[in-house]
Design an enzyme around this catalytic site. Sequence first.
Site, PDB file in Angstrom:
ATOM      1  N   ASP A   5      37.381  33.448  35.330  1.00 43.94           N
ATOM      2  CA  ASP A   5      36.627  34.560  35.908  1.00 43.94           C
ATOM      3  C   ASP A   5      36.641  35.793  35.009  1.00 43.94           C
ATOM      4  O   ASP A   5      36.208  36.867  35.419  1.00 43.94           O
ATOM      5  CB  ASP A   5      37.172  34.918  37.295  1.00 43.94           C
ATOM      6  CG  ASP A   5      38.636  35.337  37.259  1.00 43.94           C
ATOM      7  OD1 ASP A   5      39.237  35.360  36.155  1.00 43.94           O
ATOM      8  OD2 ASP A   5      39.195  35.627  38.335  1.00 43.94           O
TER       9      ASP A   5
ATOM     10  N   HIS B 242      39.406  37.249  33.662  1.00 43.04           N
ATOM     11  CA  HIS B 242      40.572  38.122  33.723  1.00 43.04           C
ATOM     12  C   HIS B 242      41.437  37.978  32.472  1.00 43.04           C
ATOM     13  O   HIS B 242      41.484  36.907  31.861  1.00 43.04           O
ATOM     14  CB  HIS B 242      41.400  37.885  34.998  1.00 43.04           C
ATOM     15  CG  HIS B 242      42.211  36.622  35.006  1.00 43.04           C
ATOM     16  ND1 HIS B 242      41.850  35.511  35.730  1.00 43.04           N
ATOM     17  CD2 HIS B 242      43.384  36.305  34.402  1.00 43.04           C
ATOM     18  CE1 HIS B 242      42.758  34.564  35.571  1.00 43.04           C
ATOM     19  NE2 HIS B 242      43.690  35.025  34.755  1.00 43.04           N
TER      20      HIS B 242
ATOM     21  N   GLU C  14      42.471  41.114  37.548  1.00 47.75           N
ATOM     22  CA  GLU C  14      41.412  40.349  38.188  1.00 47.75           C
ATOM     23  C   GLU C  14      40.092  41.135  38.184  1.00 47.75           C
ATOM     24  O   GLU C  14      40.082  42.345  37.951  1.00 47.75           O
ATOM     25  CB  GLU C  14      41.807  40.015  39.621  1.00 47.75           C
ATOM     26  CG  GLU C  14      43.061  39.154  39.744  1.00 47.75           C
ATOM     27  CD  GLU C  14      42.812  37.673  39.418  1.00 47.75           C
ATOM     28  OE1 GLU C  14      41.893  37.375  38.640  1.00 47.75           O
ATOM     29  OE2 GLU C  14      43.554  36.825  39.950  1.00 47.75           O
TER      30      GLU C  14
ATOM     31  N   ASP D  13      52.806  39.866  31.765  1.00 45.55           N
ATOM     32  CA  ASP D  13      52.817  39.898  33.226  1.00 45.55           C
ATOM     33  C   ASP D  13      53.967  39.064  33.781  1.00 45.55           C
ATOM     34  O   ASP D  13      54.683  38.387  33.043  1.00 45.55           O
ATOM     35  CB  ASP D  13      51.476  39.395  33.786  1.00 45.55           C
ATOM     36  CG  ASP D  13      50.913  38.224  33.000  1.00 45.55           C
ATOM     37  OD1 ASP D  13      51.696  37.355  32.572  1.00 45.55           O
ATOM     38  OD2 ASP D  13      49.685  38.158  32.805  1.00 45.55           O
TER      39      ASP D  13
END
Length: 260
Positions: A136, A138, A143, A67
């Site tokens: 979380d 990801h 996300e 990314d």
Amino acid sequence: MEVVILQGSKQIGQLVADAIEALLRRKPTAVLGLATGSSPLPVYDELAARHQRDGLDFSNAHAFALDEYVGLDHGHPESYREVIRREFTSRVNIAEGNVHTPDGAAADLPAACSAYEEAMRAAGGVDLQLLGVGTDGHIGFNEPGSSLASRTRIKTLIEQTRRDNARFFGSLAEVPHHVVTQGLGTILEARHVVLIATGAQKAPAVRDFVEGPVAAICPASVLQFHPHATILVDEAAASSLKLADFYRHTYDHKPAWQGL
């Protein structure tokens, strides 16, 4: 999905480096998928040490980053192009032209995303993809709520992710709101996925994606569909796993010929 519980990040780094070294010796033109963040740093340190000490050769390898932030200049110290160069590729003999990152500064971002997918295909696909996982759940910058079939694309960061990454910037206000990330469908095409998680703060996410349902609310859970996914965690990150003793037993009795 194989879950391996080790004492700490040093042991994890050595084990992943063993797998990457074996891959490079078997296939010198291997394509590596590189992650940023703190999780893969022990792996990069160990690989750099093996290059310097033992001559581990990266000269014919290729690498693709997961990314990149949107809007940061290529030379920005927190752009992932620069982070990967600083933390890993400048420390081994991989050719600069063989290291690829998504172009978060492109004038036409959708076209740049499509081009990145094509570049991975042209290189023969990723042989081993390194991953970390967010608190979380990801992976990459996919996300919660991401499509399980998604491809490389633009994503908006949730505020928790921006807060988690603010430590790398001068302030939260400096953390970009948008990124370009490989999609979950893209990650699933890697031949071997190796995810590293350490620390008690990752324990709920590890529990959810390893032992919970496959669901978009926990993007890493998509790895349950992968035919060769290896999850490496320390004792703290494993602390919420119901089947932790089974995972330890399985790894302790694993045939040596299987490798990672």
